[in-house]
Write a protein that holds these residues in place. Structure first.
Motif, PDB file in Angstrom:
ATOM      1  N   GLU A 186       0.825  -1.205   0.000  1.00 54.51           N
ATOM      2  CA  GLU A 186       0.000   0.000   0.000  1.00 54.51           C
ATOM      3  C   GLU A 186       0.865   1.265   0.000  1.00 54.51           C
ATOM      4  O   GLU A 186       0.631   2.197  -0.771  1.00 54.51           O
ATOM      5  N   GLU A 187       1.878   1.259   0.883  1.00 58.49           N
ATOM      6  CA  GLU A 187       2.775   2.420   0.944  1.00 58.49           C
ATOM      7  C   GLU A 187       3.535   2.580  -0.373  1.00 58.49           C
ATOM      8  O   GLU A 187       3.753   3.707  -0.837  1.00 58.49           O
ATOM      9  N   LEU A 188       3.917   1.464  -0.969  1.00 61.36           N
ATOM     10  CA  LEU A 188       4.642   1.487  -2.245  1.00 61.36           C
ATOM     11  C   LEU A 188       3.811   2.184  -3.325  1.00 61.36           C
ATOM     12  O   LEU A 188       4.297   3.066  -4.043  1.00 61.36           O
ATOM     13  N   MET A 189       2.562   1.787  -3.424  1.00 64.48           N
ATOM     14  CA  MET A 189       1.651   2.362  -4.429  1.00 64.48           C
ATOM     15  C   MET A 189       1.462   3.861  -4.198  1.00 64.48           C
ATOM     16  O   MET A 189       1.496   4.665  -5.136  1.00 64.48           O
ATOM     17  N   GLU A 190       1.255   4.219  -2.943  1.00 61.96           N
ATOM     18  CA  GLU A 190       1.007   5.617  -2.595  1.00 61.96           C
ATOM     19  C   GLU A 190       2.248   6.479  -2.876  1.00 61.96           C
ATOM     20  O   GLU A 190       2.156   7.551  -3.479  1.00 61.96           O
ATOM     21  N   ALA A 191       3.407   5.984  -2.459  1.00 66.06           N
ATOM     22  CA  ALA A 191       4.656   6.730  -2.673  1.00 66.06           C
ATOM     23  C   ALA A 191       4.946   6.885  -4.166  1.00 66.06           C
ATOM     24  O   ALA A 191       5.453   7.909  -4.623  1.00 66.06           O
ATOM     25  N   ASN A 192       4.591   5.851  -4.913  1.00 65.27           N
ATOM     26  CA  ASN A 192       4.792   5.896  -6.364  1.00 65.27           C
ATOM     27  C   ASN A 192       3.922   6.971  -7.015  1.00 65.27           C
ATOM     28  O   ASN A 192       4.357   7.687  -7.907  1.00 65.27           O
ATOM     29  N   LYS A 193       2.690   7.048  -6.548  1.00 65.37           N
ATOM     30  CA  LYS A 193       1.737   8.016  -7.092  1.00 65.37           C
ATOM     31  C   LYS A 193       2.244   9.447  -6.912  1.00 65.37           C
ATOM     32  O   LYS A 193       2.030  10.316  -7.751  1.00 65.37           O
ATOM     33  N   VAL A 194       2.927   9.675  -5.813  1.00 63.00           N
ATOM     34  CA  VAL A 194       3.438  11.015  -5.509  1.00 63.00           C
ATOM     35  C   VAL A 194       4.753  11.287  -6.253  1.00 63.00           C
ATOM     36  O   VAL A 194       4.976  12.403  -6.743  1.00 63.00           O
ATOM     37  N   ASN A 195       5.618  10.282  -6.341  1.00 61.76           N
ATOM     38  CA  ASN A 195       6.990  10.538  -6.792  1.00 61.76           C
ATOM     39  C   ASN A 195       7.291  10.207  -8.251  1.00 61.76           C
ATOM     40  O   ASN A 195       8.191  10.813  -8.835  1.00 61.76           O
ATOM     41  N   GLY A 236       7.158  -8.659  -7.612  1.00 67.08           N
ATOM     42  CA  GLY A 236       6.028  -9.569  -7.477  1.00 67.08           C
ATOM     43  C   GLY A 236       4.669  -8.931  -7.716  1.00 67.08           C
ATOM     44  O   GLY A 236       3.640  -9.483  -7.333  1.00 67.08           O
ATOM     45  N   LEU A 237       4.679  -7.764  -8.371  1.00 65.85           N
ATOM     46  CA  LEU A 237       3.400  -7.134  -8.706  1.00 65.85           C
ATOM     47  C   LEU A 237       2.876  -7.736 -10.005  1.00 65.85           C
ATOM     48  O   LEU A 237       3.661  -8.165 -10.853  1.00 65.85           O
ATOM     49  N   ASP A 238       1.531  -7.770 -10.145  1.00 67.67           N
ATOM     50  CA  ASP A 238       0.990  -8.338 -11.389  1.00 67.67           C
ATOM     51  C   ASP A 238       0.846  -7.240 -12.454  1.00 67.67           C
ATOM     52  O   ASP A 238       1.058  -6.059 -12.182  1.00 67.67           O
ATOM     53  N   ASN A 239       0.484  -7.672 -13.659  1.00 69.77           N
ATOM     54  CA  ASN A 239       0.407  -6.748 -14.799  1.00 69.77           C
ATOM     55  C   ASN A 239      -0.471  -5.535 -14.533  1.00 69.77           C
ATOM     56  O   ASN A 239      -0.139  -4.419 -14.916  1.00 69.77           O
ATOM     57  N   ARG A 240      -1.619  -5.806 -13.916  1.00 70.20           N
ATOM     58  CA  ARG A 240      -2.573  -4.719 -13.668  1.00 70.20           C
ATOM     59  C   ARG A 240      -1.980  -3.705 -12.684  1.00 70.20           C
ATOM     60  O   ARG A 240      -2.089  -2.493 -12.884  1.00 70.20           O
ATOM     61  N   GLU A 241      -1.346  -4.216 -11.636  1.00 66.93           N
ATOM     62  CA  GLU A 241      -0.732  -3.318 -10.641  1.00 66.93           C
ATOM     63  C   GLU A 241       0.402  -2.499 -11.257  1.00 66.93           C
ATOM     64  O   GLU A 241       0.545  -1.302 -10.981  1.00 66.93           O
ATOM     65  N   ILE A 242       1.189  -3.136 -12.107  1.00 69.73           N
ATOM     66  CA  ILE A 242       2.296  -2.426 -12.774  1.00 69.73           C
ATOM     67  C   ILE A 242       1.753  -1.344 -13.705  1.00 69.73           C
ATOM     68  O   ILE A 242       2.231  -0.207 -13.705  1.00 69.73           O
ATOM     69  N   ALA A 243       0.721  -1.692 -14.458  1.00 63.26           N
ATOM     70  CA  ALA A 243       0.103  -0.712 -15.363  1.00 63.26           C
ATOM     71  C   ALA A 243      -0.442   0.467 -14.571  1.00 63.26           C
ATOM     72  O   ALA A 243      -0.261   1.631 -14.954  1.00 63.26           O
ATOM     73  N   ARG A 244      -1.080   0.155 -13.462  1.00 68.22           N
ATOM     74  CA  ARG A 244      -1.647   1.217 -12.626  1.00 68.22           C
ATOM     75  C   ARG A 244      -0.538   2.137 -12.102  1.00 68.22           C
ATOM     76  O   ARG A 244      -0.678   3.355 -12.081  1.00 68.22           O
ATOM     77  N   MET A 245       0.540   1.534 -11.680  1.00 70.25           N
ATOM     78  CA  MET A 245       1.658   2.334 -11.162  1.00 70.25           C
ATOM     79  C   MET A 245       2.283   3.197 -12.266  1.00 70.25           C
ATOM     80  O   MET A 245       2.553   4.381 -12.066  1.00 70.25           O
ATOM     81  N   ALA A 246       2.504   2.609 -13.416  1.00 74.78           N
ATOM     82  CA  ALA A 246       3.139   3.339 -14.537  1.00 74.78           C
ATOM     83  C   ALA A 246       2.249   4.499 -14.984  1.00 74.78           C
ATOM     84  O   ALA A 246       2.734   5.545 -15.410  1.00 74.78           O
ATOM     85  N   MET A 247       0.926   4.286 -14.873  1.00 77.58           N
ATOM     86  CA  MET A 247      -0.040   5.309 -15.282  1.00 77.58           C
ATOM     87  C   MET A 247       0.159   6.611 -14.511  1.00 77.58           C
ATOM     88  O   MET A 247      -0.174   7.688 -15.001  1.00 77.58           O
ATOM     89  N   ALA A 248       0.694   6.521 -13.311  1.00 79.59           N
ATOM     90  CA  ALA A 248       0.911   7.718 -12.501  1.00 79.59           C
ATOM     91  C   ALA A 248       1.811   8.729 -13.218  1.00 79.59           C
ATOM     92  O   ALA A 248       1.815   9.917 -12.895  1.00 79.59           O
ATOM     93  N   ALA A 249       2.567   8.250 -14.211  1.00 77.71           N
ATOM     94  CA  ALA A 249       3.464   9.149 -14.940  1.00 77.71           C
ATOM     95  C   ALA A 249       2.710  10.014 -15.946  1.00 77.71           C
ATOM     96  O   ALA A 249       3.209  11.060 -16.349  1.00 77.71           O
ATOM     97  N   ILE A 250       1.522   9.570 -16.354  1.00 76.59           N
ATOM     98  CA  ILE A 250       0.828  10.312 -17.411  1.00 76.59           C
ATOM     99  C   ILE A 250      -0.401  11.077 -16.929  1.00 76.59           C
ATOM    100  O   ILE A 250      -1.048  11.739 -17.707  1.00 76.59           O
ATOM    101  N   VAL A 251      -0.723  10.973 -15.646  1.00 75.06           N
ATOM    102  CA  VAL A 251      -1.859  11.766 -15.162  1.00 75.06           C
ATOM    103  C   VAL A 251      -1.406  12.904 -14.244  1.00 75.06           C
ATOM    104  O   VAL A 251      -0.252  13.012 -13.894  1.00 75.06           O
TER     105      VAL A 251
END
Ligand code: PL3
Ligand code: FE2
Ligand code: FE2
Length: 251
Positions: A186-195, A236-251
């Motif tokens: 959870e913290e990983l996802m959140e920190a990624n969204k910010v950074n 160990g993240l799945d495709n959907r989680e990786i896509a969601r994380m990468a998306m943070a770069a374009i929004v």
């Protein structure tokens, strides 16, 4: 075969091989002129960014060790490598007769630096590792891989040595996050969204200077995404989680 004939055949083979290599890799024939004022001007900022980045990476690994004291030895090793990188890139600037614009570089990192410091104060290890060992290292790996293709011979050699170390650093963060994924996701996802958006901004900011060094923006992004996505997969993240994380770069 007679010796003379043998030599002629070998020479022909050798020169054919060269021609083929050159036609496969036209980039190597088209290096920029390292002596122009415009090259040196762009290099004064890019070189400073890299020097500052290596110094901050050093400081960050030392800081991270305060959050995982039993990893002190390993993290000190990584930090030491960063100081060696800093020295190497300082020599690259000196070799081209360029004075690094360190004030510019400090500003360039200030937002990310601030976020790291806040996470450190709060003891948010996952965020610290994401910022330093994943995002910054993947950024460095992308930049260095692209730079190696267009660098002057002196800097090329140094950068080739450095980039090998950066993969070790990325790997360090990757392995820790993999082992602790159940508690840190959870913290990983959140920190990624910010950074991650900050990394994207930094890439945009450096793109014009990088292009003067014959480094292509699309290529930088591509290399970054490869290192970043590869690492998230290994964690160990799945495709959907990786896509969601990468998306943070374009929004
Ligand atoms: C981690 O070990 C080091 C972090 C450094 C970050 C550097 C980012 C570099 C972006 C600019 C691209 C130019 C590369 C050229 C090298 C002289
Ligand atoms: Fe480094
Ligand atoms: Fe590093």
């Amino acid at each position: 075969m007679h010796n003379e004939l043998k030599i002629t055949v070998m020479q022909t083979l050798e020169s054919n091989k060269k021609t083929i290599e050159e036609s496969i890799n036209p980039i190597s024939l088209d290096l920029p002129d390292f002596t122009t004022d415009s090259y040196k001007d762009a290099y004064s900022r890019i070189n400073a960014i890299v020097i500052e980045g290596e110094q901050e990476a050093h400081d960050n690994y030392i800081s991270i060790a305060t959050l995982i004291p039993n990893e002190l030895e390993e993290l000190t090793k990584l930090a030491r490598m960063e100081m060696k990188h800093k020295k190497g890139f300082t020599a690259c600037g000196r070799n081209l007769g360029v004075v690094a614009d360190m004030e510019f570089a400090k500003k360039f990192f200030s937002k990310l630096h601030g976020n790291f410091q806040v996470a450190l104060e709060k003891g948010n290890l996952t965020t610290c590792l994401l910022i330093q060992a994943i995002l910054i290292e993947a950024f460095a790996i992308s930049a260095y891989n692209v730079y190696i293709r267009v660098a002057d011979p002196f800097a090329k050699k140094i950068t080739e040595g450095v980039v090998k170390d950066e993969y070790l650093h990325l790997n360090y963060g990757q392995e820790w996050l993999k082992e602790n994924l159940s508690t840190c996701k959870e913290e990983l996802m959140e920190a990624n969204k910010v950074n991650l958006p900050l990394i994207k901004k930094m890439l945009d900011e450096v793109a014009d200077d990088a292009s003067v060094l014959a480094m292509d923006r699309e290529e930088l992004m591509e290399e970054f995404m490869i290192a970043y996505q590869d690492t998230l997969m290994e964690i160990g993240l799945d495709n959907r989680e990786i896509a969601r994380m990468a998306m943070a770069a374009i929004v």
